[in-house]
Write an enzyme that holds these catalytic residues in place. Structure first.
Site, PDB file in Angstrom:
ATOM      1  N   ASP A 207      -3.191   8.357  -1.497  1.00  0.00           N
ATOM      2  CA  ASP A 207      -3.578   7.474  -0.539  1.00  0.00           C
ATOM      3  C   ASP A 207      -5.108   6.867  -0.719  1.00  0.00           C
ATOM      4  OD1 ASP A 207      -3.748   5.697   1.999  1.00  0.00           O
ATOM      5  OD2 ASP A 207      -4.490   7.535   3.002  1.00  0.00           O
TER       6      ASP A 207
ATOM      7  N   HIS B 143       3.560   6.829   5.446  1.00  0.00           N
ATOM      8  CA  HIS B 143       2.374   7.592   5.954  1.00  0.00           C
ATOM      9  C   HIS B 143       1.194   6.781   6.808  1.00  0.00           C
ATOM     10  CE1 HIS B 143       0.118   5.488   2.902  1.00  0.00           C
ATOM     11  NE2 HIS B 143      -0.890   5.565   3.533  1.00  0.00           N
TER      12      HIS B 143
ATOM     13  N   GLU C 100       0.235   5.488  12.551  1.00  0.00           N
ATOM     14  CA  GLU C 100      -0.901   5.000  12.829  1.00  0.00           C
ATOM     15  C   GLU C 100      -1.089   3.407  13.195  1.00  0.00           C
ATOM     16  OE1 GLU C 100      -3.842   6.752  10.229  1.00  0.00           O
ATOM     17  OE2 GLU C 100      -4.811   4.855   9.934  1.00  0.00           O
ATOM     18  N   ASP C 101      -0.186   2.621  12.542  1.00  0.00           N
ATOM     19  CA  ASP C 101      -0.298   1.153  12.494  1.00  0.00           C
ATOM     20  C   ASP C 101       0.869   0.552  13.201  1.00  0.00           C
ATOM     21  OD1 ASP C 101      -2.873   1.472  10.958  1.00  0.00           O
ATOM     22  OD2 ASP C 101      -2.011   0.817   9.317  1.00  0.00           O
TER      23      ASP C 101
ATOM     24  N   HIS D  28       0.622  -1.236   0.085  1.00  0.00           N
ATOM     25  CA  HIS D  28       0.100   0.194  -0.199  1.00  0.00           C
ATOM     26  C   HIS D  28       0.741   1.250   0.162  1.00  0.00           C
ATOM     27  CE1 HIS D  28      -3.095   3.130   0.934  1.00  0.00           C
ATOM     28  NE2 HIS D  28      -2.571   3.212   2.245  1.00  0.00           N
TER      29      HIS D  28
ATOM     30  N   ASP E 188     -22.543  13.903 -26.106  1.00  0.00           N
ATOM     31  CA  ASP E 188     -21.070  13.968 -26.337  1.00  0.00           C
ATOM     32  C   ASP E 188     -20.413  12.883 -25.524  1.00  0.00           C
ATOM     33  OD1 ASP E 188     -22.155  15.038 -24.177  1.00  0.00           O
ATOM     34  OD2 ASP E 188     -20.787  16.844 -23.971  1.00  0.00           O
TER      35      ASP E 188
HETATM   36 MN    MN Z   1      -3.023   4.761   3.760  1.00  0.00          MN
END
Ligand code: MN
Length: 659
Positions: free
Chosen positions: A142, A75, A79-80, A51, A262
């Site tokens: 992202d 990034h 968080e993880d 990712h 169109d």
């Molecule tokens: Mn992400």
């Protein structure tokens, strides 16, 4: 299957133009991220590192700088994983840590709903973005990668994420001029939000693909011949089909896909503005232009800086091709927007005068709104496309697209909003719920004693107006309660006196009604002087000695003291006299309402009359119910008073007498 190794090679080959030390930093960031995400899997079953790696690759396609590429690789780490922001700061740089922090979700908000957490995360990110716009560009990359792999999420989550993309991220990409991202995000979200419509459009395109390729090849051949003869530099790009804009057109004009003109489009890119106009001339010599479809966004660029010439020409029979003409530089800026500016000018910081919405965004951050309110303001006020409305004096007011005359009234001044009674657009009366169009001259009609109506809340578009209306009601409800409490105090002082009764406005004169007793209409009767019954008061008859039938209100306090009342009372009802008019009403209601029930209840309450006669029915369109019905009323019925009462029903957007 694509492996980490393949992707890493791709990333490195996309950054070959960077210096050796920068490329080494990028590689170091990759190994840092790989190590810390080790063991984590995505829902697809792939290694998690796929990712951030994909996000970094997408960013290289936006011409991102190397700090952004490193931040993309890192990034999701804060968080993880157990890595802190400080560690990133010391391993890389303050700048990179700032970028990473900007795209890191808020997860620690206790006692907040999912919706609030989402809104809070967006607020945090956009606040950071006002300091460094690169944050939003990383977030777009992202989102793009997440949207491309959304099939692994649950259905509910897919819809929720797609909704947010349509509400916030795609319009935001449009605001910063990253139209390529905007179109891609919209199409990815559209697929999950309206999968039926998506597959209709998709299968239609599959059906016409052969013809499309053939037609566009023909157009290209003719153009090439002509332009080469004139010695003009150009290249031709077949345009990607943007399903979501086709869908919006179908909805807006209520058309099927076969009726959309169109669907075929090409883009001609050249080297100078003069050549743009020359090519434009050639195109119009080769084919007949469709009237009203020529747009000169070079002379008058769009708000987000978009520049191009647009025209639509008829190739064969009913087949139209949309042609866009622009320079290489315009192409770059139209597709990549602010990211392209970044690429061209080092350390680019946008001019706030150029980006009014960004200034507005900064102001909203200072307002201290609740999270959900913030989300709505962002979605409905800041990110909507703008239209320009003129005041009768010629001042120009910018309004979000979809704004109604009432939004406009509140934008001018909250008092004008509160006292708004009607509106004229270009000299004609228009309903207050009707969305305004670009360039209209709008005149607001106010009334001295007019007050806001709760029904306004069901069609108002801007959060600004909504806030004003709500606070008006909040302060007036407070006053109401004060008055009621005052009344209660008074009442308790005079317990023995008559209870105050609800005093309904009279819409029908008692002369137009007669009394029916046991189905008999031609009896002689008189009204009691003590309680003076009036339609639609509930009534009761009393057979007096000597004075015949006397009609009292059912709740008249005198009847309790009359001897034998219970024995001599008789049931009585109001009925219309023979002469009466049929009135027809046309209304508009919210989609979820049952208008006949709601209107019927009010009509009965004020007149004692049922909507007995013709109900012509209603139908739903654009999220609204339109309908009409007829009622028989006496000639002198106070219809305007009745309409006033009906308009107080929150779900009724408007009601008018037809004839
Ligand atoms: Mn992400």
């Amino acid at each position: 299957m694509i492996t980490n190794e393949d992707l890493l090679q791709k990333l490195l080959s996309n950054v070959v133009s960077l210096t050796e030390s920068k490329r080494e930093d990028i590689l170091r960031a990759y190994y840092f991220a790989e190590e810390h995400h080790k063991g984590q899997k995505r829902l697809s079953g792939e290694e998690y590192i796929i990712h951030p790696l994909s996000v970094a690759i997408i960013l290289t396609e936006f011409h991102a700088d190397y700090e952004m590429i490193i931040a993309a690789l890192l990034h999701d780490i804060v968080e993880d994983t157990a890595v802190s922001l400080d560690e990133i700061k010391s391993a890389f740089s303050d700048n990179i840590a700032l970028l990473v922090d900007g795209v890191t979700k808020i997860t620690k908000l206790k006692s907040a709903s999912k919706r609030e957490k989402k809104a809070e995360t967006i607020r945090k990110m956009l606040f950071a973005m006002t300091k460094d716009l690169r944050i939003i560009i990383i977030k777009f990359a992202d989102k793009l990668h997440n949207m491309r792999t959304l099939q692994f999420m649950s259905k509910e989550k897919r819809k929720r994420i797609s909704k947010e993309v349509i509400d916030i991220y795609a319009p935001l990409a449009g605001k910063v001029g990253m139209n390529l991202v905007k179109d891609q995000l919209e199409d990815l979200a559209f697929k999950w939000l309206h999968s039926d419509a998506y597959s209709i459009i998709n299968s239609y395109f599959n059906r016409i693909e052969k013809d499309r390729v053939r037609t566009l090849a023909l157009v290209k051949r003719k153009l090439t011949d002509q332009l080469q003869k004139n010695n003009i530099y150009f290249r031709i790009k077949s345009r990607a089909k943007h399903f979501y804009s086709i869908y919006k057109k179908m909805k807006k004009y209520n058309k099927s896909i076969e009726e959309i003109f169109d669907l075929y489009g090409i883009r001609i890119i050249t080297d100078s503005i003069a050549n743009c106009y020359q090519i434009f001339g050639v195109v119009h010599i080769l084919w007949q232009p469709l009237p009203g479809r020529f747009k000169d966004y070079i002379a008058k660029p769009k708000d987000n800086g978009y520049k191009s010439l647009h025209t639509c020409v008829i190739i064969e029979k009913r087949k139209a091709v949309e042609i866009q003409i622009r320079t290489e530089e315009m192409e770059e800026i139209n597709e990549y927007g602010i990211a392209a500016h970044w690429y061209y000018k080092k350390n680019y910081q946008p001019d706030l005068k150029e980006l009014k919405w960004l200034k507005q965004l900064k102001e909203v951050h200072n307002e201290g709104l609740g999270s959900i309110e913030y989300y709505k303001t962002l979605r409905d006020d800041i990110l909507k496309d703008l239209i320009y409305i003129f005041t009768p004096k010629g001042d120009i007011i910018e309004m979000p697209k979809g704004s109604t005359p009432l939004d406009f009234a509140y934008r001018i001044h909250s008092e004008i909003g509160h006292r708004c009674r009607g509106a004229k657009a270009n000299g004609k009366i228009i309903p207050l719920y009707k969305p305004l169009k670009n360039g209209m001259v709008v005149d607001i009609i106010t009334g001295k004693d007019s007050n806001p109506k709760e029904s306004w809340l069901s069609f108002i578009k801007t959060s600004h107006a909504r806030k004003k209306i709500k606070s008006w009601f909040a302060s007036h409800k407070q006053q109401d309660t004060d008055i009621k409490q005052e009344n209660k105090k008074q009442e308790s002082k005079h317990v023995n006196k008559e209870q105050p009764k609800e005093n309904l406005p009279k819409i029908i004169s008692s002369k137009d009604m007669q009394i029916e007793v046991n189905g008999e209409k031609n009896l002689l009767y008189s009204f009691a002087k003590c309680c003076k019954p009036h339609p639609p008061d509930p009534i009761v008859g009393f057979i007096s000695r000597g004075r015949g039938l006397i009609i009292h209100k059912k709740d008249c306090h005198n009847i309790k003291s009359i001897k034998d009342f219970e024995k001599r009372k008789i049931q009585a009802n109001w009925v219309l006299r023979n002469w009466r008019n049929i009135y027809t009403f046309r209304f508009m209601a919210t989609e979820d309402s049952s208008p006949f029930d709601e209107i019927g209840r009010v009509i009965y309450k004020y007149s004692g009359i049922f909507i007995e006669s013709k109900i012509f029915g209603n139908h739903t369109k654009d999220g609204r119910k339109d309908g009409f019905f007829s009622v028989k009323f006496p000639k002198k019925t106070n219809i305007s008073l009745l309409l006033k009462e009906i308009r107080k029903i929150p779900t009724i957007l408007n009601i008018e007498k037809e004839y």
